[in-house]
Design a protein around this motif. Structure first.
Motif, PDB file in Angstrom:
ATOM      1  N   ARG A 206       0.811  -1.216   0.000  1.00  0.00           N
ATOM      2  CA  ARG A 206       0.000   0.000   0.000  1.00  0.00           C
ATOM      3  C   ARG A 206       0.840   1.261   0.000  1.00  0.00           C
ATOM      4  NH1 ARG A 206      -1.184   3.073   4.058  1.00  0.00           N
ATOM      5  NH2 ARG A 206      -0.659   1.530   5.640  1.00  0.00           N
ATOM      6  N   ARG A 207       1.996   1.226   0.655  1.00  0.00           N
ATOM      7  CA  ARG A 207       2.766   2.453   0.799  1.00  0.00           C
ATOM      8  C   ARG A 207       3.940   2.534  -0.176  1.00  0.00           C
ATOM      9  NH1 ARG A 207       5.527   1.426   6.716  1.00  0.00           N
ATOM     10  NH2 ARG A 207       7.314   0.208   6.017  1.00  0.00           N
ATOM     11  N   ALA A 208       3.859   1.820  -1.288  1.00  0.00           N
ATOM     12  CA  ALA A 208       4.900   1.922  -2.309  1.00  0.00           C
ATOM     13  C   ALA A 208       5.104   3.355  -2.788  1.00  0.00           C
ATOM     14  CB  ALA A 208       4.576   1.003  -3.486  1.00  0.00           C
ATOM     15  N   GLN A 214      10.369   8.766  -0.818  1.00  0.00           N
ATOM     16  CA  GLN A 214      11.596   8.807  -0.015  1.00  0.00           C
ATOM     17  C   GLN A 214      12.828   8.654  -0.898  1.00  0.00           C
ATOM     18  OE1 GLN A 214      10.696  10.137   2.913  1.00  0.00           O
ATOM     19  NE2 GLN A 214      11.712   8.621   4.195  1.00  0.00           N
ATOM     20  N   ASN A 215      12.774   7.701  -1.808  1.00  0.00           N
ATOM     21  CA  ASN A 215      13.912   7.482  -2.708  1.00  0.00           C
ATOM     22  C   ASN A 215      14.157   8.695  -3.599  1.00  0.00           C
ATOM     23  OD1 ASN A 215      14.196   4.886  -1.675  1.00  0.00           O
ATOM     24  ND2 ASN A 215      12.931   3.953  -3.260  1.00  0.00           N
ATOM     25  N   TYR A 216      13.074   9.341  -4.016  1.00  0.00           N
ATOM     26  CA  TYR A 216      13.217  10.521  -4.876  1.00  0.00           C
ATOM     27  C   TYR A 216      13.878  11.667  -4.120  1.00  0.00           C
ATOM     28  CZ  TYR A 216      11.982  14.525  -7.771  1.00  0.00           C
ATOM     29  OH  TYR A 216      12.032  15.671  -8.518  1.00  0.00           O
ATOM     30  N   ILE A 217      13.465  11.869  -2.868  1.00  0.00           N
ATOM     31  CA  ILE A 217      14.076  12.940  -2.064  1.00  0.00           C
ATOM     32  C   ILE A 217      15.554  12.649  -1.846  1.00  0.00           C
ATOM     33  CG2 ILE A 217      14.061  14.086   0.179  1.00  0.00           C
ATOM     34  CD1 ILE A 217      11.038  13.659   0.277  1.00  0.00           C
ATOM     35  N   GLU A 218      15.894  11.387  -1.593  1.00  0.00           N
ATOM     36  CA  GLU A 218      17.306  11.017  -1.453  1.00  0.00           C
ATOM     37  C   GLU A 218      18.085  11.360  -2.719  1.00  0.00           C
ATOM     38  OE1 GLU A 218      17.406   6.895  -0.477  1.00  0.00           O
ATOM     39  OE2 GLU A 218      16.405   7.147   1.461  1.00  0.00           O
ATOM     40  N   GLY A 234      17.803  26.926  -1.796  1.00  0.00           N
ATOM     41  CA  GLY A 234      17.624  26.718  -0.362  1.00  0.00           C
ATOM     42  C   GLY A 234      16.559  25.686  -0.039  1.00  0.00           C
ATOM     43  N   MET A 235      16.454  24.666  -0.897  1.00  0.00           N
ATOM     44  CA  MET A 235      15.386  23.665  -0.735  1.00  0.00           C
ATOM     45  C   MET A 235      15.734  22.568   0.257  1.00  0.00           C
ATOM     46  SD  MET A 235      14.228  23.098  -4.682  1.00  0.00           S
ATOM     47  CE  MET A 235      13.211  21.685  -4.220  1.00  0.00           C
ATOM     48  N   ALA A 236      17.014  22.453   0.635  1.00  0.00           N
ATOM     49  CA  ALA A 236      17.433  21.322   1.470  1.00  0.00           C
ATOM     50  C   ALA A 236      16.630  21.214   2.767  1.00  0.00           C
ATOM     51  CB  ALA A 236      18.931  21.411   1.765  1.00  0.00           C
ATOM     52  N   PRO A 237      16.448  22.298   3.545  1.00  0.00           N
ATOM     53  CA  PRO A 237      15.665  22.159   4.779  1.00  0.00           C
ATOM     54  C   PRO A 237      14.243  21.677   4.524  1.00  0.00           C
ATOM     55  CG  PRO A 237      16.901  24.205   4.790  1.00  0.00           C
ATOM     56  CD  PRO A 237      17.038  23.646   3.419  1.00  0.00           C
ATOM     57  N   LEU A 238      13.615  22.197   3.452  1.00  0.00           N
ATOM     58  CA  LEU A 238      12.260  21.780   3.116  1.00  0.00           C
ATOM     59  C   LEU A 238      12.216  20.298   2.771  1.00  0.00           C
ATOM     60  CD1 LEU A 238       9.275  22.398   2.359  1.00  0.00           C
ATOM     61  CD2 LEU A 238      10.095  22.973   0.070  1.00  0.00           C
ATOM     62  N   LEU A 239      13.160  19.842   1.943  1.00  0.00           N
ATOM     63  CA  LEU A 239      13.183  18.438   1.542  1.00  0.00           C
ATOM     64  C   LEU A 239      13.525  17.519   2.712  1.00  0.00           C
ATOM     65  CD1 LEU A 239      15.025  18.756  -1.906  1.00  0.00           C
ATOM     66  CD2 LEU A 239      12.600  18.267  -1.529  1.00  0.00           C
ATOM     67  N   LEU A 240      14.459  17.962   3.548  1.00  0.00           N
ATOM     68  CA  LEU A 240      14.806  17.152   4.723  1.00  0.00           C
ATOM     69  C   LEU A 240      13.627  17.034   5.675  1.00  0.00           C
ATOM     70  CD1 LEU A 240      18.428  18.474   5.388  1.00  0.00           C
ATOM     71  CD2 LEU A 240      17.806  16.135   4.752  1.00  0.00           C
ATOM     72  N   ASN A 246       7.841  11.995   6.324  1.00  0.00           N
ATOM     73  CA  ASN A 246       7.472  10.772   5.625  1.00  0.00           C
ATOM     74  C   ASN A 246       8.008   9.552   6.368  1.00  0.00           C
ATOM     75  OD1 ASN A 246       6.133   9.555   3.497  1.00  0.00           O
ATOM     76  ND2 ASN A 246       7.883   9.571   2.135  1.00  0.00           N
ATOM     77  N   PHE A 247       9.247   9.661   6.867  1.00  0.00           N
ATOM     78  CA  PHE A 247       9.835   8.550   7.625  1.00  0.00           C
ATOM     79  C   PHE A 247       9.043   8.295   8.909  1.00  0.00           C
ATOM     80  CE2 PHE A 247      12.533   7.234  11.171  1.00  0.00           C
ATOM     81  CZ  PHE A 247      12.938   5.986  10.704  1.00  0.00           C
ATOM     82  N   ARG A 248       8.629   9.397   9.586  1.00  0.00           N
ATOM     83  CA  ARG A 248       7.873   9.211  10.838  1.00  0.00           C
ATOM     84  C   ARG A 248       6.581   8.448  10.583  1.00  0.00           C
ATOM     85  NH1 ARG A 248      10.105  14.286  12.620  1.00  0.00           N
ATOM     86  NH2 ARG A 248       8.483  15.473  11.551  1.00  0.00           N
ATOM     87  N   ARG A 249       5.902   8.757   9.469  1.00  0.00           N
ATOM     88  CA  ARG A 249       4.669   8.036   9.141  1.00  0.00           C
ATOM     89  C   ARG A 249       4.961   6.555   8.870  1.00  0.00           C
ATOM     90  NH1 ARG A 249       3.622  12.743   6.123  1.00  0.00           N
ATOM     91  NH2 ARG A 249       4.292  11.700   4.198  1.00  0.00           N
ATOM     92  N   LEU A 250       6.005   6.299   8.080  1.00  0.00           N
ATOM     93  CA  LEU A 250       6.356   4.911   7.775  1.00  0.00           C
ATOM     94  C   LEU A 250       6.804   4.164   9.029  1.00  0.00           C
ATOM     95  CD1 LEU A 250       8.352   5.456   4.445  1.00  0.00           C
ATOM     96  CD2 LEU A 250       5.985   4.733   4.696  1.00  0.00           C
ATOM     97  N   TYR A 251       7.593   4.852   9.863  1.00  0.00           N
ATOM     98  CA  TYR A 251       8.102   4.217  11.080  1.00  0.00           C
ATOM     99  C   TYR A 251       6.971   3.887  12.053  1.00  0.00           C
ATOM    100  CZ  TYR A 251      10.524   3.563  15.513  1.00  0.00           C
ATOM    101  OH  TYR A 251      10.962   3.059  16.703  1.00  0.00           O
TER     102      TYR A 251
END
Length: 605
Positions: A206-208, A214-218, A234-240, A246-251
């Motif tokens: 379901r969460r593919a 996540q892979n795209y942001i990496e 200056g997008m790094a803080p926004l993307l991080l 996203n990680f918190r939801r998956l975790y």
């Protein structure tokens, strides 16, 4: 979950997995099967010899007490036999480990090749479908582990079943109920594992999209093609931050599933432990009462302990097999996807020299409310040049994808030399077309190979590289590089040299000149990264190269477009105007307005 259909599907997946391993390396498969059988039989044999050792020691102690001495050979022969059995068991387990490691590499390669080869047979539109892309990501993510996991679990299950049969042959002399205790004690864990394996697979499926994000942001935060813009904006803080959220939801989902799975596993596992100690007490009391010898007691306790472990491993393997089987379901669904029928076989048209014709051509993207192209009627004869003009989204690139048969028309037809493109042999058709798209690739290869990809039949032909590079104006800067055409381009690999945007564009242009046999040349914004003098030189060479051929040019620069023999203005997927530059300017329509608007930028205020 455990209905007839599920059981049948499970065995079907196991059969397919074993067939896949057999096709990958039958000798490794046979070696695994043999090592599995040996490793399954020997533990029971070792337990039986252990019983003989204990009983022989007790008999020797009694003989020594009665006679003052006891023969050693009756004990030593069993000790030597047990040492031999354990050595053979260790060899079988090592053979399993080695062969699994070798098979893992080969099977991962095999499955990845199946996935990638299948991808080459699918339509371009399927790659532009997010649901298909999620499916592709899912099957590629676990391609190296799941198929072998299913096979090794099958073999492990077989090994445990062989061990249980051999254990059962010994335990039945004690009591058939002892076997029942072993099996019933492990069943709750099996049902728990299988239930949560299904939950885990459905969660990961379901969460593919979130995993792909996540892979795209990496990629955005770590690859040189993106990092400069990410930093400048200056997008790094926004993307991080998005990455963390996203990680918190998956975790959170992983944590909930893990706690439930292990919590129930522990609680239900206690039932198996209770069953084991009931059997333990039973054997001990039977020994105290004199019904069982000390050697038999030792053997039965070892059999109970190893049997419980074998049952638990078997049932856990079944749960894991269920999860791996669900993955293989997706793999086989992907591999079974319908492939566009390749009916094309034509090598030459029925009207040689007629050129290209678009007759009432239309195209609609799946799910789109309005067509991308509609009612396109065009004719391009050999020796003629065609320019496509229009705002972004007017359908120019879509038309080129239809011409190159990356898409198929949903209305009308496209003819080449009097024959429908759909019945041409695809390889023959593509050899007749040289295309440089606006979003051309920058291959992380050598400079020569970057040009050679334009004609894979001459991929290693150095003289062809040099000739194409000269025509595409890339030769001067390539020859100035330290290793010339052997210079590694891009920064992904050691010693790579990065080029400017204009240099990369000249490399891409040179690819088009690699196709000597091409009589249809298509350039989509070919000079976007070039300066004015380089652009003029490119088009001068292009016009010389395309004499006697058909050429199609897409450009927003009207200074380049005006030299085309025929100009087509597209708007909302339809032909708004067409004619020569002079004719379109005389009409004072859309083309003339755009030309004047652009020309104003070059006039003095």
């Amino acid at each position: 979950m455990f209905g007839t259909h599920t059981v049948a599907a499970f065995f079907d997946q196991a059969r397919r997995a074993l067939a896949l391993v057999w096709r990958t390396n039958r000798w490794l498969f046979l070696g695994l099967a043999l090592a599995t059988f040996v490793a399954g039989v020997l533990p029971a044999l070792a337990a039986w010899i252990g019983q003989r050792i204990v009983d022989a020691v007790l008999a020797g102690m009694q003989a020594h007490a009665a006679q003052g001495h006891a023969p050693l050979w009756p004990v030593l022969r069993y000790v030597l036999a047990e040492a031999g059995v354990l050595a053979l068991l260790a060899a079988a387990q090592r053979a399993l480990s080695v062969q699994q490691a070798l098979l893992r590499a080969q099977l991962g390669q095999k499955v990845n090749l199946l996935i990638l080869e299948k991808a080459q047979t699918l339509a371009l539109l399927q790659f532009e479908d997010s649901e298909f892309y999620d499916k592709l990501i899912r099957v590629r993510r676990d391609a190296s582990t799941r198929p072998l996991g299913l096979v090794t679990k099958c073999l492990g299950l077989t090994q445990n079943l062989i061990s249980l049969v051999s254990f059962g042959g010994l335990l039945v002399h004690f009591s058939p109920w002892a076997l029942a205790i072993l099996v019933v004690g492990a069943l709750p864990v099996f049902f728990s594992e299988t239930h949560f394996s299904g939950d885990a697979f459905r969660l990961f499926t379901r969460r593919a999209p979130e995993t792909r994000q996540q892979n795209y942001i990496e990629t955005l935060l770590s690859q040189e093609a993106h990092i400069k813009e990410v930093r400048l904006f200056g997008m790094a803080p926004l993307l991080l931050q998005r990455y963390r959220e996203n990680f918190r939801r998956l975790y959170a989902e992983d944590k909930q599933l893990t706690l439930r799975r292990d919590g129930w596993g522990f609680a239900l596992g206690l039932l198996g432990t209770v069953g084991f100690y009931l059997a333990y007490a039973w054997v001990v009391l039977d020994t105290v009462n004199g019904s069982t010898t000390l050697g038999q007691m030792t053997m039965y306790l070892v059999l109970f302990k190893q049997g419980q472990a074998a049952v638990s491993s078997s049932l856990s393997a079944i749960g894991g097999l269920y999860e791996d089987g669900l993955y293989l379901t997706h793999l086989h669904e992907y591999l079974a996807q319908s492939v566009p029928t390749e009916a094309g076989h034509l090598l030459a048209g029925i009207t040689p020299g007629d050129g290209l014709r678009f007759e009432g051509v239309g195209f609609s993207y799946p799910g789109a409310a309005t067509p991308a192209l509609a009612d396109i009627d065009l004719h391009l004869a050999p020796g003629q040049s065609l320019a496509l003009v229009g705002e972004n989204g007017s359908g120019k690139t879509t038309l080129i994808k239809l011409l190159t048969r990356l898409y198929s028309p949903t209305q009308g037809r496209i003819l080449l030399d009097g024959s429908d493109l759909q019945i041409w042999d695809r390889a023959v058709l593509h050899r007749r077309i040289g295309v440089i798209f606006q979003d051309y690739l920058r291959y992380q290869m050598t400079a020569g190979e970057n040009i050679g990809v334009g004609d894979v039949r001459a991929f290693h032909d150095v003289p062809r590289w040099e000739q194409a590079a000269a025509q595409g104006m890339a030769a001067p800067f390539i020859e100035a590089l330290e290793q010339g055409y052997q210079t590694q381009l891009g920064k992904w690999f050691s010693g790579g040299r990065e080029l400017s945007g204009g240099q990369w564009q000249k490399i891409a242009l040179s690819r088009a000149y690699m196709r000597r046999d091409a009589d249809i040349l298509v350039l989509d914004e070919p000079t976007a990264a070039l300066d004015a003098s380089a652009e003029a030189a490119v088009f001068e060479r292009f016009r010389a190269h395309t004499r006697g051929r058909m050429s199609v040019l897409i450009s927003h620069r009207f200074s380049s477009v005006r030299a085309a023999g025929h100009i087509v203005v597209l708007e909302h997927g339809r032909v708004l105007e067409q004619g020569t530059h002079a004719e379109l300017m005389a009409r004072q329509g859309r083309y003339a307005a755009l030309f004047e608007l652009q020309a104003q930028g070059y006039r003095a205020p």
